[in-house]
Design a protein around this motif. Structure first.
Motif, PDB file in Angstrom:
ATOM      1  N   VAL A  48      18.402 -28.458 -13.714  1.00  0.00           N
ATOM      2  CA  VAL A  48      18.699 -28.471 -12.276  1.00  0.00           C
ATOM      3  C   VAL A  48      17.469 -28.896 -11.478  1.00  0.00           C
ATOM      4  O   VAL A  48      17.478 -29.924 -10.799  1.00  0.00           O
ATOM      5  CB  VAL A  48      19.190 -27.088 -11.800  1.00  0.00           C
ATOM      6  N   ASP A  61      19.303 -31.694  -9.456  1.00  0.00           N
ATOM      7  CA  ASP A  61      18.928 -31.623  -8.038  1.00  0.00           C
ATOM      8  C   ASP A  61      17.827 -32.617  -7.704  1.00  0.00           C
ATOM      9  O   ASP A  61      17.804 -33.192  -6.602  1.00  0.00           O
ATOM     10  CB  ASP A  61      18.463 -30.206  -7.678  1.00  0.00           C
ATOM     11  N   SER A 104      20.004 -25.808  -5.913  1.00  0.00           N
ATOM     12  CA  SER A 104      21.174 -25.003  -6.324  1.00  0.00           C
ATOM     13  C   SER A 104      21.535 -24.030  -5.199  1.00  0.00           C
ATOM     14  O   SER A 104      21.705 -22.839  -5.413  1.00  0.00           O
ATOM     15  CB  SER A 104      20.917 -24.262  -7.640  1.00  0.00           C
ATOM     16  N   ASP A 194      24.710 -19.382 -11.658  1.00  0.00           N
ATOM     17  CA  ASP A 194      25.675 -20.458 -11.823  1.00  0.00           C
ATOM     18  C   ASP A 194      25.661 -20.990 -13.251  1.00  0.00           C
ATOM     19  O   ASP A 194      24.602 -21.070 -13.895  1.00  0.00           O
ATOM     20  CB  ASP A 194      25.357 -21.583 -10.848  1.00  0.00           C
ATOM     21  N   TYR A 223      27.337 -26.395  -4.019  1.00  0.00           N
ATOM     22  CA  TYR A 223      25.936 -26.675  -3.703  1.00  0.00           C
ATOM     23  C   TYR A 223      25.843 -27.619  -2.502  1.00  0.00           C
ATOM     24  O   TYR A 223      26.456 -28.693  -2.498  1.00  0.00           O
ATOM     25  CB  TYR A 223      25.230 -27.342  -4.881  1.00  0.00           C
TER      26      TYR A 223
END
Length: 276
Positions: A48, A61, A104, A194, A223
């Motif tokens: 992430v 991300d 996130s 998550d 998100y």
């Protein structure tokens, strides 16, 4: 706040800077970080948002943030990454320490009282990570009287206690990596957040075979990209960038690159809902 950078804007900024110098003014209002953009991400979430030992940044991300920044006119070299722990995201945005946050960051009504969001750009589900040899936790209610770990400022552990296991012994840590260490050492019985984040941890080479996801969809986590409240222009620009990322296939490519190794089955890209 308009962050989109263009040749015309840079030229105007240069002229204004010369004019200000000639007038003896020390103000640099209107120029932010000399053409840089500051984006808040997680530093400790494999798959992430992760800062690697060699100082690089990777994860879904990070890929989303880099794509959005490029659509706003900033190359990867123009991005200054700032750590955005769960408990500090609103403060970083409100204080102007970041231009936006991609970490996130689940969209909730409570958070929307303090910040605005663009997106959503991803739909995750809350789940549990347990030790691979632990057969005692098959349902969220099995967490009653067990030690449940999550990070300070996260909604995940509270969701479990409020809706499934009111007698769970909640252990809040500064980061997910601390929870993972506690899980491995049997100081805690489960880690909740998550499923995308949990899959990232479980797929790391050092962790393969040690942990497993319980496979519970305990909530829907949309998100969003957090930004200063009232900045509708930036919100609109980011939404356009997200839509373009999905349309040109870059979104799916990023999902597979970051979550595919864990066998994670993602939801389709969600529709944009955060508009003004």
């Amino acid at each position: 706040m308009k962050l989109r950078k263009s040749a015309t804007a840079l030229a105007i900024t240069a002229v204004l800077a010369v004019t200000a110098t000639a007038c003896g003014s020390g103000s640099d209002e209107g120029a932010k970080n000399d053409g840089k953009i500051t984006i808040g991400i997680k530093f400790d979430q494999p798959g992430v948002g992760l800062k690697t030992p060699d100082g690089k940044y990777e994860g879904f991300d990070v890929d989303v943030a880099t794509y959005v920044a490029k659509e706003l006119g900033y190359e990867a070299k123009d991005i200054e990454w700032k750590q955005a722990p769960s408990a500090e995201r609103e403060n970083l945005i409100a204080n102007g320490d970041v231009d936006f946050v991609v970490a996130s960051y689940s969209i909730t009504d409570e958070r929307k009282q303090k910040v605005d969001f663009a997106g959503p750009y991803f739909l995750a589900h809350q789940d549990l990570l347990v030790r691979a040899d632990d057969s005692s936790i098959k349902d969220a209610k099995d967490l009653n009287s067990k030690k449940l770990c999550s990070v300070t400022g996260s909604t995940s552990a509270q969701n479990v206690r409020n809706d499934f296991a009111p007698q769970a012994d909640l252990q809040e840590m500064g980061g997910y990596s601390e929870c993972l260490t506690g899980l491995e050492n049997k100081a805690v019985d489960a880690l909740t957040t998550d499923d995308s984040i949990l899959a990232g941890y479980a797929s790391q080479k050092d962790h393969q075979g040690k942990f497993k996801l319980a496979g519970l969809n305990l909530s829907d986590e949309n998100y969003g990209i957090g930004l200063k409240k009232g900045d509708t222009e930036l919100q609109g620009d980011i939404n356009k960038a997200i839509e373009k990322m999905v349309e040109d296939g870059s979104w799916e490519k990023a999902v597979k690159a970051n979550f595919g190794p864990a066998g994670y089955k993602n939801e389709p890209a969600p529709k944009i809902t955060e508009t003004s």
